[in-house]
Motif scaffolding. Structure first.
Motif, PDB file in Angstrom:
ATOM      1  N   GLY A 121       0.828  -1.210   0.000  1.00 27.80           N
ATOM      2  CA  GLY A 121       0.000   0.000   0.000  1.00 27.80           C
ATOM      3  C   GLY A 121       0.854   1.248   0.000  1.00 27.80           C
ATOM      4  N   LEU A 122       0.256   2.371   0.404  1.00 29.35           N
ATOM      5  CA  LEU A 122       0.897   3.669   0.195  1.00 29.35           C
ATOM      6  C   LEU A 122       1.925   4.034   1.264  1.00 29.35           C
ATOM      7  CD1 LEU A 122      -2.231   5.665  -1.020  1.00 29.35           C
ATOM      8  CD2 LEU A 122      -0.659   4.259  -2.343  1.00 29.35           C
ATOM      9  N   ARG A 123       1.867   3.320   2.383  1.00 27.40           N
ATOM     10  CA  ARG A 123       2.831   3.628   3.448  1.00 27.40           C
ATOM     11  C   ARG A 123       4.054   2.733   3.339  1.00 27.40           C
ATOM     12  NH1 ARG A 123      -0.757   4.516   8.963  1.00 27.40           N
ATOM     13  NH2 ARG A 123      -1.230   6.699   8.537  1.00 27.40           N
ATOM     14  N   TYR A 124       5.206   3.309   3.672  1.00 26.06           N
ATOM     15  CA  TYR A 124       6.473   2.596   3.517  1.00 26.06           C
ATOM     16  C   TYR A 124       6.940   2.058   4.860  1.00 26.06           C
ATOM     17  CZ  TYR A 124      11.224   1.698   1.863  1.00 26.06           C
ATOM     18  OH  TYR A 124      12.402   1.115   1.528  1.00 26.06           O
ATOM     19  N   LEU A 125       7.494   0.860   4.824  1.00 23.18           N
ATOM     20  CA  LEU A 125       7.875   0.167   6.056  1.00 23.18           C
ATOM     21  C   LEU A 125       8.929   0.900   6.887  1.00 23.18           C
ATOM     22  CD1 LEU A 125       8.030  -3.619   5.106  1.00 23.18           C
ATOM     23  CD2 LEU A 125       6.522  -2.527   6.770  1.00 23.18           C
ATOM     24  N   ARG A 126       9.729   1.769   6.262  1.00 25.72           N
ATOM     25  CA  ARG A 126      10.749   2.454   7.054  1.00 25.72           C
ATOM     26  C   ARG A 126      10.095   3.299   8.154  1.00 25.72           C
ATOM     27  NH1 ARG A 126      15.236   3.137   3.226  1.00 25.72           N
ATOM     28  NH2 ARG A 126      14.039   4.809   2.319  1.00 25.72           N
ATOM     29  N   GLN A 127       8.958   3.886   7.819  1.00 30.32           N
ATOM     30  CA  GLN A 127       8.281   4.762   8.786  1.00 30.32           C
ATOM     31  C   GLN A 127       7.100   4.106   9.508  1.00 30.32           C
ATOM     32  OE1 GLN A 127       9.476   6.165   5.892  1.00 30.32           O
ATOM     33  NE2 GLN A 127      10.989   7.420   6.957  1.00 30.32           N
ATOM     34  N   TYR A 128       6.584   3.031   8.927  1.00 29.09           N
ATOM     35  CA  TYR A 128       5.368   2.435   9.494  1.00 29.09           C
ATOM     36  C   TYR A 128       5.526   0.943   9.743  1.00 29.09           C
ATOM     37  CZ  TYR A 128       3.096   6.803   8.205  1.00 29.09           C
ATOM     38  OH  TYR A 128       2.746   8.123   8.105  1.00 29.09           O
ATOM     39  N   ALA A 129       4.984   0.483  10.857  1.00 25.57           N
ATOM     40  CA  ALA A 129       4.976  -0.955  11.143  1.00 25.57           C
ATOM     41  C   ALA A 129       3.986  -1.632  10.183  1.00 25.57           C
ATOM     42  CB  ALA A 129       4.547  -1.181  12.587  1.00 25.57           C
ATOM     43  N   PRO A 130       4.187  -2.927   9.915  1.00 21.76           N
ATOM     44  CA  PRO A 130       3.293  -3.614   8.973  1.00 21.76           C
ATOM     45  C   PRO A 130       1.816  -3.415   9.311  1.00 21.76           C
ATOM     46  CG  PRO A 130       5.080  -5.075   9.607  1.00 21.76           C
ATOM     47  CD  PRO A 130       5.255  -3.808  10.401  1.00 21.76           C
ATOM     48  N   GLU A 131       1.494  -3.434  10.616  1.00 17.81           N
ATOM     49  CA  GLU A 131       0.069  -3.326  10.987  1.00 17.81           C
ATOM     50  C   GLU A 131      -0.474  -1.907  10.787  1.00 17.81           C
ATOM     51  OE1 GLU A 131       2.515  -4.536  12.797  1.00 17.81           O
ATOM     52  OE2 GLU A 131       2.698  -3.383  14.646  1.00 17.81           O
ATOM     53  N   GLU A 132       0.416  -0.937  10.562  1.00 15.71           N
ATOM     54  CA  GLU A 132      -0.045   0.434  10.286  1.00 15.71           C
ATOM     55  C   GLU A 132      -0.209   0.688   8.781  1.00 15.71           C
ATOM     56  OE1 GLU A 132       2.029   2.943  13.891  1.00 15.71           O
ATOM     57  OE2 GLU A 132       3.334   2.225  12.281  1.00 15.71           O
ATOM     58  N   CYS A 133       0.171  -0.278   7.989  1.00 12.48           N
ATOM     59  CA  CYS A 133       0.057  -0.111   6.533  1.00 12.48           C
ATOM     60  C   CYS A 133      -1.285  -0.663   6.068  1.00 12.48           C
ATOM     61  CB  CYS A 133       1.184  -0.872   5.827  1.00 12.48           C
ATOM     62  SG  CYS A 133       2.826  -0.248   6.237  1.00 12.48           S
ATOM     63  N   GLU A 134      -1.975   0.123   5.250  1.00  6.71           N
ATOM     64  CA  GLU A 134      -3.222  -0.386   4.665  1.00  6.71           C
ATOM     65  C   GLU A 134      -2.885  -1.103   3.378  1.00  6.71           C
ATOM     66  OE1 GLU A 134      -6.652   2.219   4.055  1.00  6.71           O
ATOM     67  OE2 GLU A 134      -6.046   3.232   5.933  1.00  6.71           O
ATOM     68  N   ASN A 135      -2.851  -2.428   3.464  1.00  7.82           N
ATOM     69  CA  ASN A 135      -2.502  -3.217   2.277  1.00  7.82           C
ATOM     70  C   ASN A 135      -3.625  -3.119   1.260  1.00  7.82           C
ATOM     71  OD1 ASN A 135      -1.022  -5.836   4.357  1.00  7.82           O
ATOM     72  ND2 ASN A 135      -0.216  -3.851   3.733  1.00  7.82           N
TER      73      ASN A 135
END
Ligand code: PDG
Length: 320
Positions: A121-135
């Motif tokens: 999705g639109l969020r990148y893992l460097r800044q966001y934990a997997p559970e914060e990413c909207e896949n």
């Protein structure tokens, strides 16, 4: 009659009908989270990390003659791929399954190549934990895709073993996760082009065969099947072929297969959902076995396509 005509005659007829179809989804249908749309109109947001970093998992089942083939095997492998990458499909399994069937029915496509993709999705893992990413989930159904087309399956294809590139090692990219990091495969395809053919088999760089750009490999030697154990996708077609082999009384091994075995085998097959059991009769410019499509390949080829009508492995889509 060539051994392939047994199944391909019907296919050609259905394809001719599809080409006449006025269904707006006859060239393919896609779903990217909203309404269904013609596949050629579907887009991916530029900032999706699936696009930016190939941070995704995918899977590909097929529909043959209006019947889904081993759909649940593909969905289960898809879920395992997602779990390994800590991706979560944003729609529940039942909805995913329902949409995949509904899209085939809506398109009217009788022989289909079906793709499910989940991206970070639109969020990148460097800044966001997997559970914060909207896949994000992308689905598409298009007419059946042939890695080796039906005409060439009559005589068998020509392939090379890539010299300039090896398969990415499992410690770098887990090959049991169905992924679209095709850098090694693309290099191998370019090398194949340079060497006068379209198909490349890759090694593990450590004297064993791995797999090719979009398929597993199966060798026949003295009536026995050999297929690489490590550094490969656990193919659903490979599974179907080994099941067919059991029924035909052909022994098989999933094992380390040395590169030298490819030059010393009686028959060779590339196996994938996108083309089935595909005979290879020339390797690095030399004949494989006697250079014809051998008896074991022909028997497995037929058994593989027969499975597409077996209710244990397939079910009919209702096109209304
Ligand atoms: N190995 C790799 C790397 C694959 O991509 C595939 C399928 C296989 C093995 C065979 O797996 P199965 O029997 O479960 O289908 N790849 C096709 C190839 C498509 C193409 O464009 O070449 C796919 O992803 O549809």
């Amino acid at each position: 009659m060539a051994y392939t005509d047994y199944i391909f005659e019907g296919y050609r007829k259905r394809l001719a009908e599809l080409r006449e179809s006025t269904n707006p989804f006859a060239d393919g249908i896609a779903w990217t989270g909203g309404d269904y749309m013609p596949v050629h109109e579907a887009t991916v947001p530029l900032l999706d990390n699936g696009f930016m970093k190939s941070d995704l998992a995918y899977d590909v089942p097929a529909v043959w003659d209006g019947r889904y083939f081993r759909l649940d095997d593909h969905i289960e492998r898809f879920e395992r791929s997602c779990a390994k990458l800590r991706l979560t499909c944003p729609i529940p399994r039942e909805e995913l399954r329902h949409r995949l069937i509904e899209m085939v029915a809506r398109s009217g496509i009788r022989d289909a190549y079906v793709m499910m993709i989940v991206t970070r999705g639109l969020r990148y893992l460097r800044q966001y934990a997997p559970e914060e990413c909207e896949n994000r989930c992308y689905l598409m159904v298009t007419p059946f895709l042939w890695v080796i087309d039906e005409e060439l399956q009559k005589t068998g294809a020509s392939a090379i073993i890539a010299r300039d590139v090896r398969r990415v090692p499992p410690g770098a990219m887990d090959p049991t996760v169905k992924n679209l990091q095709w850098g090694d495969f693309t290099r191998a395809l370019l090398e194949a082009r340079d060497r006068g053919c379209s198909y490349a088999l890759l090694t593990d760089g450590d004297r064993n065969l791995a797999e090719g750009s979009g398929f597993n490999v199966v060798l026949v030697k003295d009536g026995r099947l050999f297929t690489p154990a490590r550094g490969v996708l656990e193919g659903v077609t490979r599974k179907s072929v080994l099941l067919a082999a059991d029924r035909l009384g052909i022994p098989w091994e999933i094992t380390d297969v040395p590169v030298s075995a490819a030059y010393d085998c009686d028959e060779m097959m590339f196996v994938t959902t996108a083309g089935g059991v595909m005979p290879v009769t020339t390797l690095d410019g030399e004949k494989v076995g006697d250079g014809s499509v051998g008896p074991v390949t022909q028997a497995l080829w037929k058994a593989y396509w027969d499975q597409h009508y077996d209710p244990e492995a397939s079910f009919a889509v209702s096109y209304e």
